[in-house]
Every structure is written in structure tokens, then in C-alpha cells.
Enzyme design. Structure first.
Site, PDB file in Angstrom:
ATOM      1  N   PHE A  53       0.854  -1.192   0.000  1.00 43.11           N
ATOM      2  CA  PHE A  53       0.000   0.000   0.000  1.00 43.11           C
ATOM      3  C   PHE A  53       0.885   1.236   0.000  1.00 43.11           C
ATOM      4  O   PHE A  53       1.734   1.394   0.873  1.00 43.11           O
ATOM      5  CB  PHE A  53      -0.942   0.049   1.213  1.00 43.11           C
ATOM      6  CG  PHE A  53      -1.839   1.257   1.160  1.00 43.11           C
ATOM      7  CD1 PHE A  53      -2.976   1.256   0.365  1.00 43.11           C
ATOM      8  CD2 PHE A  53      -1.522   2.402   1.864  1.00 43.11           C
ATOM      9  CE1 PHE A  53      -3.785   2.391   0.273  1.00 43.11           C
ATOM     10  CE2 PHE A  53      -2.331   3.541   1.779  1.00 43.11           C
ATOM     11  CZ  PHE A  53      -3.461   3.529   0.993  1.00 43.11           C
TER      12      PHE A  53
ATOM     13  N   ASP B 223       9.239   2.494   1.756  1.00 40.05           N
ATOM     14  CA  ASP B 223       8.082   3.233   2.242  1.00 40.05           C
ATOM     15  C   ASP B 223       7.919   2.897   3.719  1.00 40.05           C
ATOM     16  O   ASP B 223       7.420   1.834   4.073  1.00 40.05           O
ATOM     17  CB  ASP B 223       6.842   2.835   1.425  1.00 40.05           C
ATOM     18  CG  ASP B 223       5.554   3.478   1.950  1.00 40.05           C
ATOM     19  OD1 ASP B 223       5.581   4.052   3.060  1.00 40.05           O
ATOM     20  OD2 ASP B 223       4.527   3.380   1.251  1.00 40.05           O
TER      21      ASP B 223
ATOM     22  N   LYS C 223       2.765   9.723   8.426  1.00 38.60           N
ATOM     23  CA  LYS C 223       2.018   9.314   9.630  1.00 38.60           C
ATOM     24  C   LYS C 223       2.534   9.876  10.974  1.00 38.60           C
ATOM     25  O   LYS C 223       2.146  10.954  11.356  1.00 38.60           O
ATOM     26  CB  LYS C 223       1.885   7.789   9.660  1.00 38.60           C
ATOM     27  CG  LYS C 223       0.963   7.301   8.526  1.00 38.60           C
ATOM     28  CD  LYS C 223       0.358   5.939   8.788  1.00 38.60           C
ATOM     29  CE  LYS C 223      -0.843   5.685   7.896  1.00 38.60           C
ATOM     30  NZ  LYS C 223      -0.539   5.078   6.598  1.00 38.60           N
TER      31      LYS C 223
HETATM   32  C1  LIG Z   1      -0.821   5.376   5.175  1.00 31.58           C
HETATM   33  C2  LIG Z   1       0.182   4.928   4.198  1.00 31.58           C
HETATM   34  C3  LIG Z   1       0.411   5.640   3.006  1.00 31.58           C
HETATM   35  C4  LIG Z   1      -0.431   6.817   2.585  1.00 31.58           C
HETATM   36  O1  LIG Z   1      -0.340   7.889   3.488  1.00 31.58           O
HETATM   37  P1  LIG Z   1      -1.415   9.080   3.378  1.00 31.58           P
HETATM   38  O2  LIG Z   1      -0.907  10.086   4.382  1.00 31.58           O
HETATM   39  O3  LIG Z   1      -2.743   8.489   3.750  1.00 31.58           O
HETATM   40  O4  LIG Z   1      -1.410   9.585   2.004  1.00 31.58           O
HETATM   41  C5  LIG Z   1       1.419   5.207   2.184  1.00 31.58           C
HETATM   42  N1  LIG Z   1       2.174   4.133   2.484  1.00 31.58           N
HETATM   43  C6  LIG Z   1       1.985   3.436   3.618  1.00 31.58           C
HETATM   44  C7  LIG Z   1       2.854   2.274   3.923  1.00 31.58           C
HETATM   45  C8  LIG Z   1       0.969   3.792   4.502  1.00 31.58           C
HETATM   46  O5  LIG Z   1       0.753   3.070   5.599  1.00 31.58           O
END
Ligand SMILES: *Cc1c(COP(=O)(O)O)cnc(C)c1O
Length: 394
Positions: A138, A223, A252
Site C-alpha cells: 500500500f 516506504d 504518519k
Molecule cells: C498510510 C500509508 C500511506 C499513505 O499515506 P497518506 O498520508 O494516507 O497519504 C502510504 N504508504 C503506507 C505504507 C501507509 O501506511
């Protein structure tokens, strides 16, 4: 406004992009949350791995308040003190050399994707643009990041998708080797997949990926939007594996609950020049003041040591529940990014936990995810385990 009014207004005026639970939180402190009726909850969702220092952490709130009173926003046409300080903190405590700031996770990954393409172009590789990502990953909800996300359910209805992405099964090095081609410029992975079901990478896999990148002049992008910032028990998840990325994305928990995103890069991968990338609010003084306070909190002596102790305790207790309850298939994860895979749907368990005062959520249909504030107390962990035990017992 009553809770009912909040729900009614939301249903009437806000686009229905979320399936919300019937809960209107009005106050938070540490790992606890209260709804409009004064009912108390233990919050093991923590704003989806955002509230790592608990709700409204004093140090972050004070830093933001002070910054906002003197200067709330200026543009990146000028120099910004808290932005410079946050960049310094992140660089001095990571394997990277430069930072770019934005406002969210998707935006950070979007920046990382552009950076990888620019890196290849700068080296004269005009036709290297493809980024390989993992199935079940994701990476966000912009057009490029839903395309990077290896799950068709996030892409459906938004075609045509941007070109230049390819997918491989996670933790399968041979599949990745086979996928690398003449157009590949980077590999992008979550060291621990969050939304995809709490799937940690094997160390040997990430080591193999790193070698593959080195041999083929590919950039390695991690990521760490969910698994970074102390979540795995190290400041960055890559440290838990001993494998350094070339580009690292954060968001986050980075500013302790305030919106922010960042792309970090090693010198060789910091390929942007003036005009290549920008964000009006990126590196905003208040967001960065919050970020400085949050990162300094994580760097306090013994903070991460305590996180490891309490996360280890929590995982042990979850494993005891797994022994005891037939519905539990497996407990997995690192630090305070833990998942409990069930052989039943997780939805009703989440609901019953909420009724009993414990907030958790469920990913992939049957994986209960636990991402509490890193400052959660042992007594609170015990209470959460008691509630889960009771709920699993039916
Ligand atoms: C939450 C998340 C995103 C997206 O972050 P947003 O601030 O909602 O755009 C991308 N990568 C990972 C691994 C995430 O957990």
C-alpha cells in the site's frame, strides 16, 4: 453539538469515502480516548500509526503553539528555521543526506517516484522509468501511488493508470530478479507491509533486494510511512533489518499527530534541482516544529528501549491468546506493528472490542492490527489483552 448531530451532518455533507464506525471521539490523552458520552476507550489504532506519542502529546502541542504564535506559514521562497532543524534531525539520525517535505504519505511516495525517475534521467538513462513494487503493498491514493499499490481493489474505476509500474509477490527474491528489465529504475517496498495484512519482510529478502539494486544500478525505496518513526522498535524500520535504502518515505507519526510527509534520500539519489518538485505547505513552520518535537521525543534516552520492552511483552501476551483460541492462526509483526491473523472474519471482533472499550482495526478482512501509541503502559496492555481474550472467547 451532540454525537448524533455530528453523524447526521457528516452523512449529509461529507463525501462517503469512509465506512465509519459509530463513534465520535472528543478527547484523547496518552493511549486513551473518550467519546461524546464520556465512555473511555483504549486506543490501539492510534490514528492508524499516527499518534505514536499518544493523544495530544504536551511537548508537540507546546512546540506547535509557540511556533504558530510567532509564524504560522511562509512560503518556500524563503528559509524556514523549523524545516531546517527537522531536516538536520532526520539526516543526522538516518542513512540519508537530504530531505524534501510535503504533507502526507501519498505525496511523499509520489515525490519518491518522481525522484527515482529523475535520477535515471540525470544519468542519461532516458528509458529507465519503471518501478517494481510488491503485491499486497500500500503506497497511497494519488493516481501514481494507487498504481504503485499492488492491490487491484484500490485501482478499479480509476483507469487509465499511469505507466511504469510492475508487481511481484512480496518476500520472493527470484520473482523480483525475473521482473527487473531494461526499463527498471527502482524497487519500492514497505519493510513491513501495513495495510496489506501486517507482513514483515524476511531479512534475507531485503538483503537480496539490496544486492540486486547494487548490481543493476536501481534505487531502493523504502516506504516507512507506517513502519517508521519508532514503530518497529528502531527509529527507522530499515535499522531493524540492517539494510539501507537510497530513498526513504515518511509521514504518519513523523509530526506526532500533525499532517506532514517527507522524502529522504542519500546524496547520490537526491536528484531534484530547483523547480523539479514543490509543495506550498511542504515544510510548513508549524508542521516542522511538531516534527522536531516528535523526533526529539523518540530520540530521548531509553525511549526506544522501553518501546522494545513493552512491544515484546504485548507480542508475548498475544501469542498466549493465539495458543488459547482456535480462531487465531498466527501473530506476526515487529515492535508495535502487530497483526493477529484469524481464520474467521475480523469485523465482528473489532465491533465487540469497541463495545468493550478497546479500539483495534482489521486489515485484509481477517487480520486484527494493533498499532497503539508507543507510550502505551503495561497496565493498558494487560487491559487490552483481557478484553481481547473475553471477545475471542465469545
Ligand atoms: C498510510 C500509508 C500511506 C499513505 O499515506 P497518506 O498520508 O494516507 O497519504 C502510504 N504508504 C503506507 C505504507 C501507509 O501506511
Amino acid at each position: 453539538m451532540t454525537g448524533e448531530e455530528v453523524k447526521d451532518l457528516t452523512e449529509k455533507y461529507v463525501m462517503k469515502t469512509y465506512n465509519r464506525l459509530p463513534l465520535v471521539p472528543v478527547k484523547g490523552e496518552g493511549a486513551r480516548l473518550w467519546d461524546e458520552n464520556g465512555k473511555e476507550y483504549l486506543d490501539f489504532v492510534g490514528g492508524i500509526a499516527v499518534n505514536s506519542l499518544g493523544h495530544s502529546p504536551a511537548r508537540v502541542v507546546d512546540a506547535m503553539y509557540e511556533q504558530a504564535r510567532s509564524l504560522m506559514h511562509v512560503s518556500n521562497l524563503y528559509y524556514i528555521e523549523s524545516q531546517a532543524r527537522l531536516a538536520q534531525l532526520l539526516v543526522e539520525n538516518s542513512c540519508c543526506d537530504k530531505a524534501f517535505f510535503c504533507n502526507s504519505g501519498a505525496e511523499a511516495n509520489e515525490g519518491a517516484i518522481k525522484l527515482a525517475r529523475k535520477y535515471a534521467k540525470n544519468k542519461g538513462n532516458q528509458d529507465k522509468y519503471e518501478i517494481i513494487t510488491a503485491l499486497q503493498s500500500f503506497h497511497g491514493r494519488t493516481l501514481a501511488t494507487i498504481t504503485a499499490t499492488g492491490q487491484p481493489k484500490f485501482q478499479k474505476g480509476f483507469e487509465p493508470l499511469p505507466e511504469g509500474f510492475n508487481y511481484v509477490p512480496f518476500n520472493d527474491l527470484d520473482a523480483l530478479k525475473n521482473a527487473v528489465g531494461p526499463h527498471t529504475c527502482a524497487i519500492m517496498l514497505e519493510p513491513v507491509q501495513g495495510e496489506g495484512g501486517v507482513n514483515p519482510a524476511y531479512t534475507s529478502y531485503l538483503e537480496g533486494v539490496k544486492s540486486l539494486c547494487r548490481e543493476n544500478d536501481l534505487l531502493l525505496i523504502f516506504d516507512e510511512i507506517q513502519c517508521g518513526m519508532g514503530r518497529t522498535g528502531a527509529l527507522f524500520a530499515y535499522e531493524s533489518y540492517g539494510v539501507e535504502p537510497d530513498i526513504l518515505t515518511l509521514a504518519k507519526a513523523l509530526a506526532g499527530g500533525f499532517p506532514i510527509g517527507a522524502v529522504l534520500a542519500k546524496e547520490k539519489a537526491a536528484a531534484f534541482g530547483p523547480g523539479d518538485h514543490a509543495a506550498t505547505f511542504g515544510g510548513n513552520p508549524v508542521a516542522c516544529a511538531a516534527g522536531v518535537a516528535a523526533v526529539e521525543s523518540l530520540l530521548e534516552e531509553n525511549f526506544l528501549k522501553k518501546v522494545n520492552e513493552s512491544a515484546g511483552y504485548f507480542k508475548k501476551k498475544l501469542n498466549e491468546l493465539a495458543q488459547k483460541h482456535d480462531q487465531v492462526k498466527e501473530v506476526r509483526g515487529l515492535g508495535f506493528l502487530l497483526g493477529m491473523e484469524l481464520n474467521i472474519e475480523g469485523k465482528d471482533i473489532v465491533k465487540s472490542c469497541q463495545d468493550n472499550g478497546l479500539l483495534i482495526n482489521c486489515v485484509n478482512g481477517n487480520v486484527l492490527r494493533f498499532i497503539p501509541p508507543l507510550i502505551v503502559r503495561q497496565k493498558e496492555i494487560d487491559t487490552a489483552i483481557d478484553i481481547l481474550d473475553k471477545v475471542l472467547a465469545g
